[in-house]
Design a protein around this motif. Structure first.
Motif, PDB file in Angstrom:
ATOM      1  N   GLN A  94       0.723  -1.090  -0.049  1.00  0.00           N
ATOM      2  CA  GLN A  94       0.042  -0.007   0.030  1.00  0.00           C
ATOM      3  C   GLN A  94       0.805   1.235  -0.110  1.00  0.00           C
ATOM      4  OE1 GLN A  94      -2.540  -0.530   3.371  1.00  0.00           O
ATOM      5  NE2 GLN A  94      -3.492  -2.207   2.493  1.00  0.00           N
ATOM      6  N   GLU A  95       1.922   1.285   0.833  1.00  0.00           N
ATOM      7  CA  GLU A  95       2.866   2.458   0.934  1.00  0.00           C
ATOM      8  C   GLU A  95       3.516   2.707  -0.284  1.00  0.00           C
ATOM      9  OE1 GLU A  95       5.465   1.424   4.138  1.00  0.00           O
ATOM     10  OE2 GLU A  95       4.030   1.997   5.536  1.00  0.00           O
ATOM     11  N   ARG A  96       4.043   1.668  -0.974  1.00  0.00           N
ATOM     12  CA  ARG A  96       4.847   1.860  -2.526  1.00  0.00           C
ATOM     13  C   ARG A  96       3.935   2.070  -3.391  1.00  0.00           C
ATOM     14  NH1 ARG A  96       8.850   3.928  -1.741  1.00  0.00           N
ATOM     15  NH2 ARG A  96       7.734   4.404   0.264  1.00  0.00           N
ATOM     16  N   ILE A  97       2.580   1.676  -3.403  1.00  0.00           N
ATOM     17  CA  ILE A  97       1.813   1.913  -4.407  1.00  0.00           C
ATOM     18  C   ILE A  97       1.297   3.531  -4.408  1.00  0.00           C
ATOM     19  CG2 ILE A  97      -0.732   1.487  -5.729  1.00  0.00           C
ATOM     20  CD1 ILE A  97       1.601  -0.652  -6.174  1.00  0.00           C
ATOM     21  N   SER A  98       0.795   3.823  -3.310  1.00  0.00           N
ATOM     22  CA  SER A  98       0.675   5.378  -2.903  1.00  0.00           C
ATOM     23  C   SER A  98       1.801   6.039  -3.347  1.00  0.00           C
ATOM     24  CB  SER A  98       0.568   5.469  -1.227  1.00  0.00           C
ATOM     25  OG  SER A  98      -0.813   4.606  -0.894  1.00  0.00           O
ATOM     26  N   ALA A  99       3.176   5.689  -3.233  1.00  0.00           N
ATOM     27  CA  ALA A  99       4.257   6.679  -3.648  1.00  0.00           C
ATOM     28  C   ALA A  99       4.343   6.686  -5.130  1.00  0.00           C
ATOM     29  CB  ALA A  99       5.252   5.893  -3.038  1.00  0.00           C
ATOM     30  N   GLY A 100       3.362   6.060  -5.874  1.00  0.00           N
ATOM     31  CA  GLY A 100       3.260   6.014  -7.189  1.00  0.00           C
ATOM     32  C   GLY A 100       3.969   4.833  -8.120  1.00  0.00           C
ATOM     33  N   HIS A 101       4.366   3.919  -7.572  1.00  0.00           N
ATOM     34  CA  HIS A 101       4.843   2.806  -8.074  1.00  0.00           C
ATOM     35  C   HIS A 101       3.720   1.755  -8.463  1.00  0.00           C
ATOM     36  CE1 HIS A 101       9.032   3.745  -6.927  1.00  0.00           C
ATOM     37  NE2 HIS A 101       8.504   4.015  -5.660  1.00  0.00           N
ATOM     38  N   SER A 102       4.139   1.017  -9.822  1.00  0.00           N
ATOM     39  CA  SER A 102       3.032   0.182 -10.323  1.00  0.00           C
ATOM     40  C   SER A 102       2.789  -1.275  -9.508  1.00  0.00           C
ATOM     41  CB  SER A 102       3.100   0.029 -11.604  1.00  0.00           C
ATOM     42  OG  SER A 102       4.608  -0.525 -12.190  1.00  0.00           O
ATOM     43  N   ARG A 103       3.891  -1.613  -9.049  1.00  0.00           N
ATOM     44  CA  ARG A 103       4.185  -2.829  -8.254  1.00  0.00           C
ATOM     45  C   ARG A 103       5.401  -2.893  -7.382  1.00  0.00           C
ATOM     46  NH1 ARG A 103       3.732  -8.177 -11.724  1.00  0.00           N
ATOM     47  NH2 ARG A 103       5.587  -7.375 -12.809  1.00  0.00           N
ATOM     48  N   VAL A 104       5.205  -3.567  -6.619  1.00  0.00           N
ATOM     49  CA  VAL A 104       6.522  -3.928  -5.637  1.00  0.00           C
ATOM     50  C   VAL A 104       7.210  -5.101  -5.844  1.00  0.00           C
ATOM     51  CG1 VAL A 104       7.140  -3.761  -3.164  1.00  0.00           C
ATOM     52  CG2 VAL A 104       5.195  -2.336  -3.832  1.00  0.00           C
ATOM     53  N   ARG A 105       8.443  -5.284  -6.042  1.00  0.00           N
ATOM     54  CA  ARG A 105       9.197  -6.301  -6.044  1.00  0.00           C
ATOM     55  C   ARG A 105      10.116  -6.452  -4.626  1.00  0.00           C
ATOM     56  NH1 ARG A 105      11.234  -8.134 -11.955  1.00  0.00           N
ATOM     57  NH2 ARG A 105       9.385  -7.154 -13.169  1.00  0.00           N
ATOM     58  N   VAL A 106       9.924  -7.670  -3.922  1.00  0.00           N
ATOM     59  CA  VAL A 106      10.503  -7.832  -3.035  1.00  0.00           C
ATOM     60  C   VAL A 106      11.767  -9.008  -3.112  1.00  0.00           C
ATOM     61  CG1 VAL A 106      10.285  -8.501  -0.502  1.00  0.00           C
ATOM     62  CG2 VAL A 106       8.485  -7.045  -1.888  1.00  0.00           C
ATOM     63  N   VAL A 107      12.650  -8.939  -2.502  1.00  0.00           N
ATOM     64  CA  VAL A 107      13.399  -9.814  -2.405  1.00  0.00           C
ATOM     65  C   VAL A 107      13.728 -10.250  -0.930  1.00  0.00           C
ATOM     66  CG1 VAL A 107      16.009 -10.890  -2.599  1.00  0.00           C
ATOM     67  CG2 VAL A 107      15.070  -9.438  -4.504  1.00  0.00           C
ATOM     68  N   GLY A 108      13.210 -11.461  -0.513  1.00  0.00           N
ATOM     69  CA  GLY A 108      12.925 -11.797   0.935  1.00  0.00           C
ATOM     70  C   GLY A 108      13.861 -12.954   1.292  1.00  0.00           C
ATOM     71  N   ASP A 109      14.458 -13.072   2.626  1.00  0.00           N
ATOM     72  CA  ASP A 109      15.117 -14.151   3.364  1.00  0.00           C
ATOM     73  C   ASP A 109      14.472 -14.297   4.412  1.00  0.00           C
ATOM     74  OD1 ASP A 109      16.793 -15.844   4.177  1.00  0.00           O
ATOM     75  OD2 ASP A 109      18.445 -14.307   4.503  1.00  0.00           O
ATOM     76  N   THR A 110      13.632 -15.346   4.617  1.00  0.00           N
ATOM     77  CA  THR A 110      12.961 -15.628   5.938  1.00  0.00           C
ATOM     78  C   THR A 110      13.802 -16.112   6.982  1.00  0.00           C
ATOM     79  OG1 THR A 110      10.930 -16.019   4.531  1.00  0.00           O
ATOM     80  CG2 THR A 110      10.940 -16.697   6.981  1.00  0.00           C
ATOM     81  N   ASP A 111      13.539 -15.627   8.206  1.00  0.00           N
ATOM     82  CA  ASP A 111      14.434 -16.360   9.252  1.00  0.00           C
ATOM     83  C   ASP A 111      13.544 -17.460   9.718  1.00  0.00           C
ATOM     84  OD1 ASP A 111      15.681 -17.181  11.438  1.00  0.00           O
ATOM     85  OD2 ASP A 111      15.586 -15.314  12.546  1.00  0.00           O
ATOM     86  N   PHE A 112      13.796 -18.738   9.461  1.00  0.00           N
ATOM     87  CA  PHE A 112      12.921 -19.949   9.954  1.00  0.00           C
ATOM     88  C   PHE A 112      13.449 -20.412  11.300  1.00  0.00           C
ATOM     89  CE2 PHE A 112      12.855 -20.055   5.185  1.00  0.00           C
ATOM     90  CZ  PHE A 112      11.691 -20.645   4.683  1.00  0.00           C
ATOM     91  N   GLY A 113      14.151 -19.903  11.868  1.00  0.00           N
ATOM     92  CA  GLY A 113      14.529 -20.146  13.177  1.00  0.00           C
ATOM     93  C   GLY A 113      15.239 -21.322  13.559  1.00  0.00           C
ATOM     94  N   PRO A 114      15.750 -21.955  14.660  1.00  0.00           N
ATOM     95  CA  PRO A 114      16.598 -22.921  14.866  1.00  0.00           C
ATOM     96  C   PRO A 114      16.053 -24.371  15.150  1.00  0.00           C
ATOM     97  CG  PRO A 114      16.432 -21.806  16.923  1.00  0.00           C
ATOM     98  CD  PRO A 114      15.599 -21.112  15.744  1.00  0.00           C
ATOM     99  N   THR A 115      14.787 -24.156  15.176  1.00  0.00           N
ATOM    100  CA  THR A 115      14.010 -25.554  15.470  1.00  0.00           C
ATOM    101  C   THR A 115      13.058 -26.066  14.504  1.00  0.00           C
ATOM    102  OG1 THR A 115      12.202 -24.799  16.771  1.00  0.00           O
ATOM    103  CG2 THR A 115      14.284 -25.163  17.938  1.00  0.00           C
ATOM    104  N   ALA A 116      12.840 -27.523  14.360  1.00  0.00           N
ATOM    105  CA  ALA A 116      11.942 -27.886  13.336  1.00  0.00           C
ATOM    106  C   ALA A 116      10.461 -27.428  13.802  1.00  0.00           C
ATOM    107  CB  ALA A 116      11.910 -29.432  13.866  1.00  0.00           C
ATOM    108  N   ARG A 117      10.121 -27.111  14.931  1.00  0.00           N
ATOM    109  CA  ARG A 117       8.733 -26.535  15.509  1.00  0.00           C
ATOM    110  C   ARG A 117       8.527 -25.116  14.815  1.00  0.00           C
ATOM    111  NH1 ARG A 117       4.280 -26.074  15.603  1.00  0.00           N
ATOM    112  NH2 ARG A 117       2.738 -26.492  17.265  1.00  0.00           N
ATOM    113  N   GLU A 118       9.595 -24.488  14.726  1.00  0.00           N
ATOM    114  CA  GLU A 118       9.728 -23.179  14.086  1.00  0.00           C
ATOM    115  C   GLU A 118       9.441 -23.096  12.529  1.00  0.00           C
ATOM    116  OE1 GLU A 118      12.156 -19.792  16.790  1.00  0.00           O
ATOM    117  OE2 GLU A 118      12.982 -22.045  16.834  1.00  0.00           O
TER     118      GLU A 118
END
Length: 323
Positions: A94-118
């Motif tokens: 919403q913020e980036r579209i409101s700033a005039g961009h047509s779409r938002v591309r995100v390169v993301g790296d999730t922190d999955f945590g140290p345990t199988a439960r996480e």
């Protein structure tokens, strides 16, 4: 259960794209992610970098100065729980579209945590966002470090992203599984504390106010972080109330505690709930006046939430660390 292979793309028309790139070196990450972001900038789209600091620096060096680039602190977007991450990405769009961009591309790296439960919580998230963000003007490129992530997480990535990206281009992912099928295939984790004597056991909830006080008294004596204890108490209250209102008697509650963790199991004998996406957003969307926020709230307040429908009612299991 046999996982159903999806046709890619599938389902209703969607503006959200969810890609995966598996890399084995920082250089390989840059070789894949920089062209992805550069193409977006050339098309008037915003470029968002949400990876760990050293990789973010390499990407910035490769891209140069551009007003369309936004770097966000990884944990600030993903947070510690999946519903917060979904909300953060919607807000970011919403913020980036409101700033005039047509779409938002995100390169993301999730922190999955140290345990199988996480890991399991974030495996669920990777499937859920295909549905939860389907109408958002977002194009996400999830980057998985093959040197660091366990095989369970890497395999989950191959089942939850419709397209794969490498230095050789973008292609449909033959291992992608329909999100609902994938979520239903995930195992319900064993909770060892459930085999021990409960701190509180109620076999037929008839006095909801009394139950609330009894739970509060048990939690208050555990000596945990006050905010975490209060959050758990609120989640238990919401789920117990839901079971009484929407389930069928008897409503049962079990509460267990160890030195550092609390588990609560709330069961009813109603018709159950076969919705693997439940609780990752308000049940009625943005119209919060209609209610339907109990499970959504619980997923934000607790470390782990398991929805268990074994055909004889519904069980909600909540768990959280005390510190």
């Amino acid at each position: 259960m046999t996982l159903a292979r999806a046709r890619v793309p599938s389902g209703p028309p969607s503006s959200y794209r969810h890609d995966l790139a598996v890399y084995e070196s920082p250089e390989q990450l840059v070789a894949v992610a920089a062209p992805f972001l550069r193409a977006g900038l050339a098309a008037g789209e915003a470029a968002v970098i949400a990876v760990e600091d050293s990789c973010a620096g390499l990407l910035l060096d490769a891209l140069g100065d551009d007003d369309g680039i936004v770097v966000v602190e990884r944990n600030g977007v993903y947070g510690t729980r999946a519903p917060a991450a979904i909300t953060a990405f919607r807000k970011l769009a919403q913020e980036r579209i409101s700033a005039g961009h047509s779409r938002v591309r995100v390169v993301g790296d999730t922190d999955f945590g140290p345990t199988a439960r996480e890991w399991l919580e974030w495996q669920r998230y990777e499937a859920v966002i295909n549905q939860a963000l389907r109408t958002q003007p977002l194009w996400g490129l999830c980057v998985y470090d093959a040197r660091r992530l366990p095989d369970q997480v890497l395999e989950a990535g191959l089942h939850t992203h419709p397209h794969l990206v490498s230095e050789h281009g973008r292609r449909p992912n033959p291992d992608y599984v329909e999100p609902a099928d994938y979520l239903r295939s995930l195992p319900v984790p064993v909770e060892p504390m459930e085999a021990t004597e409960p701190l509180l056991q109620v076999d037929d909830v008839s006095d909801f106010i009394g139950l609330r006080h009894a739970v509060g008294e048990r939690l208050a004596g555990l000596g945990g972080d006050p905010d975490r204890v209060e959050d758990l108490h609120l989640a238990i209250d919401e789920m117990s109330s839901n079971a009484v209102r929407h389930g069928a008697p008897p409503v049962q509650l079990r509460l267990w505690a160890s030195g550092d963790r609390v588990v609560c199991r709330i069961s009813d004998r109603g018709s159950g709930m076969d919705d693997p996406f439940a609780g990752y957003g308000p049940a009625h969307g943005t119209d919060l006046s209609r209610g339907g926020m109990g499970l959504w709230l619980a997923r934000q307040l607790c470390d782990n939430v398991d929805v268990i429908d074994a055909g004889a009612g519904l069980t909600i299991r909540l768990a959280t660390a005390l510190h």
